[in-house]
Design a protein around this motif. Structure first.
Motif, PDB file in Angstrom:
ATOM      1  N   TYR B 287      39.993  35.611  42.726  1.00 41.07           N
ATOM      2  CA  TYR B 287      40.198  36.673  44.952  1.00 41.07           C
ATOM      3  C   TYR B 287      41.315  37.719  44.630  1.00 41.07           C
ATOM      4  O   TYR B 287      41.497  38.698  45.199  1.00 41.07           O
ATOM      5  N   ALA B 288      42.459  37.690  44.406  1.00 36.71           N
ATOM      6  CA  ALA B 288      43.608  38.732  44.310  1.00 36.71           C
ATOM      7  C   ALA B 288      43.285  39.715  43.463  1.00 36.71           C
ATOM      8  O   ALA B 288      43.619  41.390  43.721  1.00 36.71           O
ATOM      9  N   ALA B 289      41.903  39.794  42.659  1.00 38.41           N
ATOM     10  CA  ALA B 289      41.318  40.841  41.833  1.00 38.41           C
ATOM     11  C   ALA B 289      40.206  41.058  42.534  1.00 38.41           C
ATOM     12  O   ALA B 289      39.729  42.693  41.822  1.00 38.41           O
ATOM     13  N   GLY B 290      40.179  40.916  44.027  1.00 35.01           N
ATOM     14  CA  GLY B 290      39.311  41.746  44.943  1.00 35.01           C
ATOM     15  C   GLY B 290      37.837  41.266  45.063  1.00 35.01           C
ATOM     16  O   GLY B 290      36.702  41.204  45.346  1.00 35.01           O
ATOM     17  N   VAL B 291      37.365  39.343  43.820  1.00 31.88           N
ATOM     18  CA  VAL B 291      36.323  39.178  44.148  1.00 31.88           C
ATOM     19  C   VAL B 291      36.284  38.394  45.260  1.00 31.88           C
ATOM     20  O   VAL B 291      36.802  37.772  45.477  1.00 31.88           O
ATOM     21  N   ARG B 292      34.657  38.611  45.532  1.00 32.13           N
ATOM     22  CA  ARG B 292      34.421  37.543  46.771  1.00 32.13           C
ATOM     23  C   ARG B 292      33.242  37.204  46.686  1.00 32.13           C
ATOM     24  O   ARG B 292      33.218  36.152  47.743  1.00 32.13           O
ATOM     25  N   ASN B 293      32.535  37.355  45.604  1.00 39.86           N
ATOM     26  CA  ASN B 293      31.374  36.347  45.233  1.00 39.86           C
ATOM     27  C   ASN B 293      31.123  35.827  43.882  1.00 39.86           C
ATOM     28  O   ASN B 293      31.858  36.776  43.051  1.00 39.86           O
ATOM     29  N   ILE B 294      30.923  34.899  43.482  1.00 48.46           N
ATOM     30  CA  ILE B 294      30.168  35.040  42.376  1.00 48.46           C
ATOM     31  C   ILE B 294      28.932  34.802  41.929  1.00 48.46           C
ATOM     32  O   ILE B 294      28.564  33.992  42.259  1.00 48.46           O
ATOM     33  N   GLU B 295      28.411  35.546  41.020  1.00 48.60           N
ATOM     34  CA  GLU B 295      26.695  35.429  40.581  1.00 48.60           C
ATOM     35  C   GLU B 295      26.427  35.640  39.037  1.00 48.60           C
ATOM     36  O   GLU B 295      27.535  35.623  38.224  1.00 48.60           O
ATOM     37  N   MET B 296      25.027  35.540  38.721  1.00 51.36           N
ATOM     38  CA  MET B 296      25.147  35.848  37.355  1.00 51.36           C
ATOM     39  C   MET B 296      24.385  37.025  37.084  1.00 51.36           C
ATOM     40  O   MET B 296      23.275  36.932  35.426  1.00 51.36           O
ATOM     41  N   GLU B 297      23.591  37.681  37.874  1.00 52.13           N
ATOM     42  CA  GLU B 297      22.927  38.941  36.685  1.00 52.13           C
ATOM     43  C   GLU B 297      23.372  41.135  37.327  1.00 52.13           C
ATOM     44  O   GLU B 297      22.993  41.641  37.072  1.00 52.13           O
ATOM     45  N   SER B 298      24.586  40.499  38.090  1.00 53.19           N
ATOM     46  CA  SER B 298      25.231  41.878  39.390  1.00 53.19           C
ATOM     47  C   SER B 298      25.859  42.783  38.057  1.00 53.19           C
ATOM     48  O   SER B 298      25.512  43.987  38.170  1.00 53.19           O
ATOM     49  N   SER B 299      26.548  41.925  36.312  1.00 51.18           N
ATOM     50  CA  SER B 299      27.100  43.771  36.015  1.00 51.18           C
ATOM     51  C   SER B 299      25.717  44.332  35.168  1.00 51.18           C
ATOM     52  O   SER B 299      25.784  44.758  34.814  1.00 51.18           O
ATOM     53  N   ALA B 300      24.874  43.422  34.872  1.00 49.62           N
ATOM     54  CA  ALA B 300      23.521  43.942  33.514  1.00 49.62           C
ATOM     55  C   ALA B 300      22.873  44.733  34.595  1.00 49.62           C
ATOM     56  O   ALA B 300      22.399  45.941  34.609  1.00 49.62           O
ATOM     57  N   PHE B 301      22.529  44.327  36.292  1.00 54.54           N
ATOM     58  CA  PHE B 301      21.929  45.271  36.955  1.00 54.54           C
ATOM     59  C   PHE B 301      22.287  46.728  37.025  1.00 54.54           C
ATOM     60  O   PHE B 301      22.448  47.521  37.007  1.00 54.54           O
ATOM     61  N   ALA B 302      24.319  46.751  37.309  1.00 47.91           N
ATOM     62  CA  ALA B 302      24.874  47.796  37.528  1.00 47.91           C
ATOM     63  C   ALA B 302      24.789  48.482  36.914  1.00 47.91           C
ATOM     64  O   ALA B 302      24.825  49.983  36.876  1.00 47.91           O
ATOM     65  N   ALA B 303      25.564  48.279  35.543  1.00 46.81           N
ATOM     66  CA  ALA B 303      24.725  49.000  34.084  1.00 46.81           C
ATOM     67  C   ALA B 303      23.733  50.186  33.821  1.00 46.81           C
ATOM     68  O   ALA B 303      23.603  50.624  33.126  1.00 46.81           O
ATOM     69  N   MET B 304      22.684  48.759  34.091  1.00 48.50           N
ATOM     70  CA  MET B 304      21.210  49.542  33.614  1.00 48.50           C
ATOM     71  C   MET B 304      20.782  50.561  34.820  1.00 48.50           C
ATOM     72  O   MET B 304      20.155  51.365  34.617  1.00 48.50           O
ATOM     73  N   CYS B 305      21.221  50.722  35.948  1.00 49.41           N
ATOM     74  CA  CYS B 305      20.928  51.328  37.233  1.00 49.41           C
ATOM     75  C   CYS B 305      21.598  52.718  36.807  1.00 49.41           C
ATOM     76  O   CYS B 305      21.336  53.497  36.860  1.00 49.41           O
ATOM     77  N   LYS B 306      23.292  52.824  36.314  1.00 47.35           N
ATOM     78  CA  LYS B 306      23.915  53.503  35.790  1.00 47.35           C
ATOM     79  C   LYS B 306      23.477  54.411  35.201  1.00 47.35           C
ATOM     80  O   LYS B 306      23.451  55.266  34.601  1.00 47.35           O
ATOM     81  N   LEU B 307      23.264  53.716  33.846  1.00 47.62           N
ATOM     82  CA  LEU B 307      22.347  53.788  32.693  1.00 47.62           C
ATOM     83  C   LEU B 307      21.079  54.880  33.044  1.00 47.62           C
ATOM     84  O   LEU B 307      21.143  55.833  32.628  1.00 47.62           O
ATOM     85  N   SER B 308      20.376  54.188  33.260  1.00 47.42           N
ATOM     86  CA  SER B 308      18.385  55.061  34.427  1.00 47.42           C
ATOM     87  C   SER B 308      19.005  56.086  34.719  1.00 47.42           C
ATOM     88  O   SER B 308      18.381  57.112  34.978  1.00 47.42           O
ATOM     89  N   GLY B 309      19.830  55.789  36.133  1.00 45.53           N
ATOM     90  CA  GLY B 309      20.227  56.988  37.151  1.00 45.53           C
ATOM     91  C   GLY B 309      19.163  56.757  38.683  1.00 45.53           C
ATOM     92  O   GLY B 309      19.048  57.273  39.109  1.00 45.53           O
ATOM     93  N   GLN B 311      19.364  54.544  41.726  1.00 51.09           N
ATOM     94  CA  GLN B 311      20.698  53.915  42.854  1.00 51.09           C
ATOM     95  C   GLN B 311      19.838  52.516  42.879  1.00 51.09           C
ATOM     96  O   GLN B 311      19.136  52.500  43.300  1.00 51.09           O
ATOM     97  N   GLY B 312      21.444  51.433  43.039  1.00 54.18           N
ATOM     98  CA  GLY B 312      21.322  50.390  43.239  1.00 54.18           C
ATOM     99  C   GLY B 312      22.114  49.732  43.947  1.00 54.18           C
ATOM    100  O   GLY B 312      23.230  50.403  44.368  1.00 54.18           O
ATOM    101  N   ALA B 313      22.000  49.003  45.140  1.00 53.94           N
ATOM    102  CA  ALA B 313      22.734  47.509  45.455  1.00 53.94           C
ATOM    103  C   ALA B 313      22.544  46.302  45.475  1.00 53.94           C
ATOM    104  O   ALA B 313      21.663  45.874  44.443  1.00 53.94           O
ATOM    105  N   VAL B 314      23.259  45.607  45.414  1.00 57.49           N
ATOM    106  CA  VAL B 314      23.703  44.119  44.778  1.00 57.49           C
ATOM    107  C   VAL B 314      24.156  43.246  46.765  1.00 57.49           C
ATOM    108  O   VAL B 314      25.528  44.128  47.021  1.00 57.49           O
ATOM    109  N   VAL B 315      23.134  42.371  47.329  1.00 57.70           N
ATOM    110  CA  VAL B 315      23.158  41.998  48.599  1.00 57.70           C
ATOM    111  C   VAL B 315      23.550  40.847  48.204  1.00 57.70           C
ATOM    112  O   VAL B 315      22.411  40.087  48.024  1.00 57.70           O
ATOM    113  N   CYS B 316      23.835  39.729  48.063  1.00 57.43           N
ATOM    114  CA  CYS B 316      23.757  38.616  48.174  1.00 57.43           C
ATOM    115  C   CYS B 316      24.711  38.029  48.975  1.00 57.43           C
ATOM    116  O   CYS B 316      25.629  38.081  49.659  1.00 57.43           O
ATOM    117  N   VAL B 317      23.751  36.276  49.692  1.00 53.67           N
ATOM    118  CA  VAL B 317      24.706  35.652  50.188  1.00 53.67           C
ATOM    119  C   VAL B 317      25.420  34.272  50.192  1.00 53.67           C
ATOM    120  O   VAL B 317      24.782  34.570  49.047  1.00 53.67           O
TER     121      VAL B 317
END
Lengths: 372, 372
Positions: B287-309, B311-317
């Motif tokens: 929490y102190a590091a700014g984490v507000r939620n935990i899931e299991m896919e966002s880092s690969a998703f973000a890295a692959m968006c960045k590498l491919s160009g 435009q991506g976003a992650v929206v989780c309830v």
């Protein structure tokens, strides 16, 4: 970055010897696998379960599971196995699963349904045309089917997906008071230096640097877990393949990766920043380290078997020789034939363990695996 | 162990700026999203595709994708997207997918089918009662549905599963000559310090040590990739939530783990060798590091968006506040309501981007999201 240490973790986990398998099961119509419960209880097993007097009495009759290694579970009034859509308050897990002796798992829900139909016929259980229901019908995360002492469960693709399934499966076996369970992963893989269609029984599950370990991050710290598998079980499975004499089977190391494309040195992913020569060099290194096939679940599977004390094996068919290509180009029929091979091998093993005789009508059936 | 280095990897990958989004789409019945193709071509994009003269002419009319970063693809006669059961030799990918502008992805096949029905109604596309077919019907690995410019794809659970899907999706967009595509992950997660039901738009995807990076092993060597996401897109999504005014939404860091139980400091897995206090301490650090939620896919998703160009976003309830528990105990109806929230938010965003007006009949419909 936080300090990453790996000490003391293995020592903290109790890994117990497997129960005696030297039993002679009875013949049906009385469910013959129940006899397996009558093997001498393994007194080295810690009983972590609590419950009603009835449950305690039941646990005396059939030695209780200690597959879980979590003291917190004792204090929970209810345990929701969220990704199975099952729970201790909503389902009578001992009644549903108490007689399970074999759990067969694989990535694809369709394949695991096909397997339960196959094994049900092999074990001569019930009407072969009857539809076997999905016990996880309330969710689309995993599929689960049961026939007699055999449970067939899908696990999706990759370590995180199989790990969620195994956590909940191990808790299920615990809540259902199962004992002496053997778990077998039947899957597909890429081979190295083998003819496509060869089946590999995993000796050691190794990581992408060819080390027999499974790395996890727990509370922000790196933990390394052993991926040793049961050597005796692997040898028994190899012997089953010899008896079947239908396809080539080898025992070899299995490399388990977190990625199918770059992580397995494929040249056909969306991203590839290395050359064909670098790919071949990496695969040659893997081969020299004893790696005969590559898939994406075996290291977590092996580590969780070791930690729980479940007797486990990994049996995967190779769909292609990765030295010669990356894409799966075989016809649907050939791929279907390949995917049946681990099922046939494991089916033969289970039939042998349960001492189910081959009936004449089976010896010429499509599976052709009733060759005992 | 092989030497593990991380240098030079980012530099080797070309990451291009997104195309102009300052377009005014036309109104139906002519497919209005086609106008997005008529935005000025982004000349900074490298065109790696080859093909017939017709394809080259087509690429002049609509700027071609350079989402793939793999020179080997050019020399392949055919590309089999194995886990989609699609391929360049068996399917006319430009005809099937050439008009895709939005890809929405989530773990559950059922949820992604529900989403395509929802967005189809929101965009007033076709008969709302018509069944939308699964374009990956020949496999059970993933499900894929299309309505107008929107593709809805399931990705299973965990980084390996989403990575396989994204590799093949990015190649699909490339083969179909798609451009200016926005990709949105709509998922579920555990929250930290938020009321259950709060939606989190990911600012940065961080690993289990709270660092904004995604670690991969490629050819046995460690590679670290950036997980930065598109800040402008996140702000646009937050503004959409304000306009909807139906549920709380925040922008925060999302911790992406490889394991649901021990990897997320749960006390209710099959194994747990730490205390409640250690769990709470770890979540407080997150929490102190700014984490507000935990899931299991966002880092690969973000890295692959960045590498491919892309435009991506992650929206989780968030389904629960992890400081207060580990199990998901809410009723089916409440969970269903929560799971609709990312769909509503993303549906509102897509409608706004496409300038689809709200019709009177929608303003009182069950989704209640037509509030522009």
């Amino acid at each position: 970055m936080r300090g990453l240490t790996a000490e003391g973790e293995q020592a903290a986990a109790d890994v117990f010897a497997r129960g005696s398998s030297a039993v002679t099961p009875r013949i049906r119509p009385t469910p013959y696998w129940i006899a397996l419960c009558r093997s001498p209880p393994d007194l080295s097993r810690r009983n972590m379960a609590t419950g009603s007097n009835e449950e305690k009495e039941a646990s005396k009759a059939c030695p209780q599971s200690s597959y879980v290694k979590n003291p917190h579970l004792d204090s929970m009034k209810e345990d929701i196995l969220y990704h199975f859509n099952l729970g201790t308050a909503t389902h009578d897990l001992p009644a549903m699963f108490g007689d399970v002796k074999f759990v067969c798992i694989g990535g694809s829900p369709w394949r695991m349904k096909s397997f339960i139909e196959f094994i049900s016929a092999e074990l001569q259980l019930g009407d072969p045309k009857a539809d076997i229901p999905n016990l996880c019908a309330g969710t689309d995360r995993y599929s689960m089917y049961k026939a007699g002492p055999v449970l067939s469960v899908s696990h999706g693709m990759g370590i995180p997906s199989i790990a969620i399934m195994l956590h909940e499966l191990i808790k299920l076996l615990h809540h259902a008071h199962c004992s002496d369970v053997t778990i077998l992963r039947i899957g597909t893989s890429g081979g190295i230096g083998l003819s496509p269609g060869t089946v590999v029984i995993t000796k050691q599950a190794v990581d992408a640097t060819f080390l027999p370990q499974f790395e996890q991050i727990i509370l922000g710290k790196k933990v390394l877990r052993s991926t040793d598998l049961d050597e005796k079980l692997s040898e028994e499975l190899l012997q089953c393949s010899r008896e079947l004499n239908e396809f080539d089977t080898v025992i070899g190391n299995t490399m388990c990766t977190l990625d199918f494309y770059e992580g397995q040195a494929r040249l056909d992913g969306a991203f590839c920043l290395y050359s064909e020569e670098e790919k071949q060099s990496y695969l040659a290194e893997a081969y020299a380290a004893g790696v005969r096939n590559i898939e994406m679940e075996s290291s977590a599977f092996a580590a969780m078997c070791k930690l729980s004390g479940l007797q486990g094996a990994v049996v995967c068919v190779t769909l292609l020789d990765r030295r010669k290509g990356d894409q799966v180009t075989n016809s649907h029929d050939i791929l279907n034939d390949y995917q049946m091979r681990p099922q046939k091998l494991v089916g033969h093993y289970i039939r042998k363990r349960l001492n189910v005789p081959c009936v004449a009508s089976q010896s010429t059936d499509a599976f052709g695996s009733c060759s005992m």
